[in-house]
Design a protein around this motif. Structure first.
Motif, PDB file in Angstrom:
ATOM      1  N   TYR A  83       4.836  -5.804  51.737  1.00 45.90           N
ATOM      2  CA  TYR A  83       4.198  -5.441  53.002  1.00 45.90           C
ATOM      3  C   TYR A  83       2.721  -5.118  52.828  1.00 45.90           C
ATOM      4  CZ  TYR A  83       8.993  -5.223  54.761  1.00 45.90           C
ATOM      5  OH  TYR A  83      10.287  -5.530  55.129  1.00 45.90           O
ATOM      6  N   GLU A  86       0.895  -8.411  52.384  1.00 43.98           N
ATOM      7  CA  GLU A  86       0.756  -9.130  53.648  1.00 43.98           C
ATOM      8  C   GLU A  86      -0.290  -8.469  54.541  1.00 43.98           C
ATOM      9  OE1 GLU A  86       3.823 -11.453  56.544  1.00 43.98           O
ATOM     10  OE2 GLU A  86       4.313  -9.374  56.081  1.00 43.98           O
ATOM     11  N   LYS A  87      -0.319  -7.138  54.551  1.00 44.30           N
ATOM     12  CA  LYS A  87      -1.317  -6.440  55.371  1.00 44.30           C
ATOM     13  C   LYS A  87      -2.723  -6.713  54.847  1.00 44.30           C
ATOM     14  CE  LYS A  87      -2.752  -1.983  57.222  1.00 44.30           C
ATOM     15  NZ  LYS A  87      -2.443  -0.549  57.431  1.00 44.30           N
ATOM     16  N   ALA A  90      -4.226  -9.965  55.979  1.00 41.92           N
ATOM     17  CA  ALA A  90      -4.627 -10.063  57.388  1.00 41.92           C
ATOM     18  C   ALA A  90      -6.141  -9.966  57.540  1.00 41.92           C
ATOM     19  CB  ALA A  90      -3.940  -8.965  58.203  1.00 41.92           C
ATOM     20  N   THR A 187       3.054 -11.799  60.323  1.00 40.94           N
ATOM     21  CA  THR A 187       3.073 -10.871  61.453  1.00 40.94           C
ATOM     22  C   THR A 187       1.929  -9.872  61.414  1.00 40.94           C
ATOM     23  OG1 THR A 187       5.483 -11.090  61.626  1.00 40.94           O
ATOM     24  CG2 THR A 187       4.485  -9.168  62.675  1.00 40.94           C
ATOM     25  N   ALA A 188       1.554  -9.436  60.225  1.00 40.89           N
ATOM     26  CA  ALA A 188       0.465  -8.454  60.127  1.00 40.89           C
ATOM     27  C   ALA A 188      -0.815  -9.008  60.739  1.00 40.89           C
ATOM     28  CB  ALA A 188       0.240  -8.059  58.669  1.00 40.89           C
ATOM     29  N   HIS A 189      -1.123 -10.259  60.462  1.00 41.78           N
ATOM     30  CA  HIS A 189      -2.328 -10.851  61.043  1.00 41.78           C
ATOM     31  C   HIS A 189      -2.141 -11.122  62.529  1.00 41.78           C
ATOM     32  CE1 HIS A 189      -5.274 -13.959  62.151  1.00 41.78           C
ATOM     33  NE2 HIS A 189      -6.074 -13.228  61.379  1.00 41.78           N
ATOM     34  N   SER A 192      -2.807  -8.065  64.309  1.00 43.25           N
ATOM     35  CA  SER A 192      -4.223  -7.678  64.238  1.00 43.25           C
ATOM     36  C   SER A 192      -5.042  -8.380  65.319  1.00 43.25           C
ATOM     37  CB  SER A 192      -4.793  -7.992  62.855  1.00 43.25           C
ATOM     38  OG  SER A 192      -5.014  -9.383  62.688  1.00 43.25           O
ATOM     39  N   GLU A 197      -2.784  -2.408  64.271  1.00 42.08           N
ATOM     40  CA  GLU A 197      -2.709  -2.279  62.818  1.00 42.08           C
ATOM     41  C   GLU A 197      -1.402  -1.580  62.476  1.00 42.08           C
ATOM     42  OE1 GLU A 197      -4.841  -0.009  59.009  1.00 42.08           O
ATOM     43  OE2 GLU A 197      -5.765   0.085  61.007  1.00 42.08           O
ATOM     44  N   ILE A 198      -0.653  -2.146  61.543  1.00 39.52           N
ATOM     45  CA  ILE A 198       0.606  -1.535  61.116  1.00 39.52           C
ATOM     46  C   ILE A 198       0.322  -0.429  60.106  1.00 39.52           C
ATOM     47  CG2 ILE A 198       2.800  -1.930  59.936  1.00 39.52           C
ATOM     48  CD1 ILE A 198       2.622  -3.076  62.750  1.00 39.52           C
ATOM     49  N   SER A 233       8.345  -1.976  62.345  1.00 40.82           N
ATOM     50  CA  SER A 233       6.908  -1.917  62.049  1.00 40.82           C
ATOM     51  C   SER A 233       6.220  -1.040  63.088  1.00 40.82           C
ATOM     52  CB  SER A 233       6.303  -3.331  62.078  1.00 40.82           C
ATOM     53  OG  SER A 233       6.899  -4.145  61.097  1.00 40.82           O
ATOM     54  N   SER A 235       2.833   1.014  64.594  1.00 42.38           N
ATOM     55  CA  SER A 235       1.377   0.908  64.634  1.00 42.38           C
ATOM     56  C   SER A 235       0.728   2.238  64.253  1.00 42.38           C
ATOM     57  CB  SER A 235       0.919   0.502  66.030  1.00 42.38           C
ATOM     58  OG  SER A 235       1.006   1.594  66.922  1.00 42.38           O
TER      59      SER A 235
END
Length: 267
Positions: A83, A86-87, A90, A187-189, A192, A197-198, A233, A235
């Motif tokens: 995770y 992946e973040k 983004a 998904t993170a992007h 965004s 933002e997660i 997830s 925010s």
């Protein structure tokens, strides 16, 4: 206690499979051949073959025979690292995000070796989804379903069902188009692009027997359970931003957790 004859036969055949003496896709001897060779009765050989099927080493095709299973790609999922990776992606440019994704990272396959399938629907929130997002049951939701598989295999790596509040997703019309999958950065992007933002992801993992549809789609052997990953997830503002339920074949997925522990204080 002596090892039953069917178990000894199953172990001998399993060793031949693992050593490569019996190759992937190769037919095992017919039951009558093994009985004629003195390996045991029909009941003994059948029990050995059923044990190998339960252990995921062979596939019994009624009316045709028993075959060594093709090895399925293994996936090790290290959630915390996954995770964060992946973040971080983004924030990268599109070309760099396109270069690889989290599935490629975990399977070791390149993007051209993978096949992606996505379907999107706009539906009213089912009761459980409405409760999770704390919205009215009439709230429109973007329901996304994904399957990803190796091009060398017929069965997907897993089945993903993802939920977003439609009015939030619609801030970026591109998010409503399944034809844009696989989305560089995941998904993170995607989130965004609509200002989300997660901050935290909660994984809840369980297991259960597969449904008939899951057994067919995931090409599961008898006795194989599925792992159910429920991913929440949240925010930075607090609310649940995305919820997904991932169905993973228990015979090819492993979860790895690296958990640092505080040292005891010493006098």
């Amino acid at each position: 206690m002596a090892t039953p004859k069917w178990r000894r036969l199953a172990d001998e055949l399993a060793e031949r499979i693992r050593s490569g003496d019996l190759a992937e896709g190769e037919a095992l001897p017919q039951i009558r051949e093994l009985t004629a060779a003195g390996e045991g009765s029909t009941t003994t050989v059948q029990a050995a073959y059923r044990a190998l099927e339960t252990e995921g080493l062979v596939r019994i095709v009624r009316g045709r025979g028993t075959y060594v299973r093709w090895r399925r790609s293994r996936v090790v999922r290290e959630s915390q690292a996954r995770y964060q990776w992946e973040k971080d992606r983004a924030l990268l440019g599109e070309e760099e995000r396109k270069s690889t994704g989290v599935t490629e990272r975990e399977t070791g396959l390149d993007t051209p070796q993978l096949e992606f399938h996505a379907t999107y629907d706009v539906v009213e929130a089912p009761p459980e989804i409405a409760r999770l997002f704390d919205v009215a049951p009439t709230t429109r939701m973007l329901h996304r379903r994904y399957r990803t598989s190796s091009r060398e295999e017929t069965a997907p790596i897993g089945l993903i069902s993802s939920w977003l509040i439609y009015d939030q997703a619609a801030r970026n019309p591109a998010l409503l188009d399944s034809g844009r999958e696989p989305w560089p950065g995941g998904t993170a992007h995607q989130l965004s692009t609509i200002g989300i933002e997660i901050e935290r992801i909660d994984d809840r993992i369980g297991a259960r027997p597969p449904t008939a549809e899951e057994t067919k789609l995931l090409d599961l052997d008898p006795g194989t359970a599925v792992l159910i990953l429920r991913k929440f997830s949240y925010s930075t503002e607090g609310p649940l931003a995305e919820y997904s339920e991932v169905v993973l074949p228990g015979d090819r997925h492993e979860f790895l957790y690296r958990i640092p522990l505080e040292r005891w204080s010493r006098p």
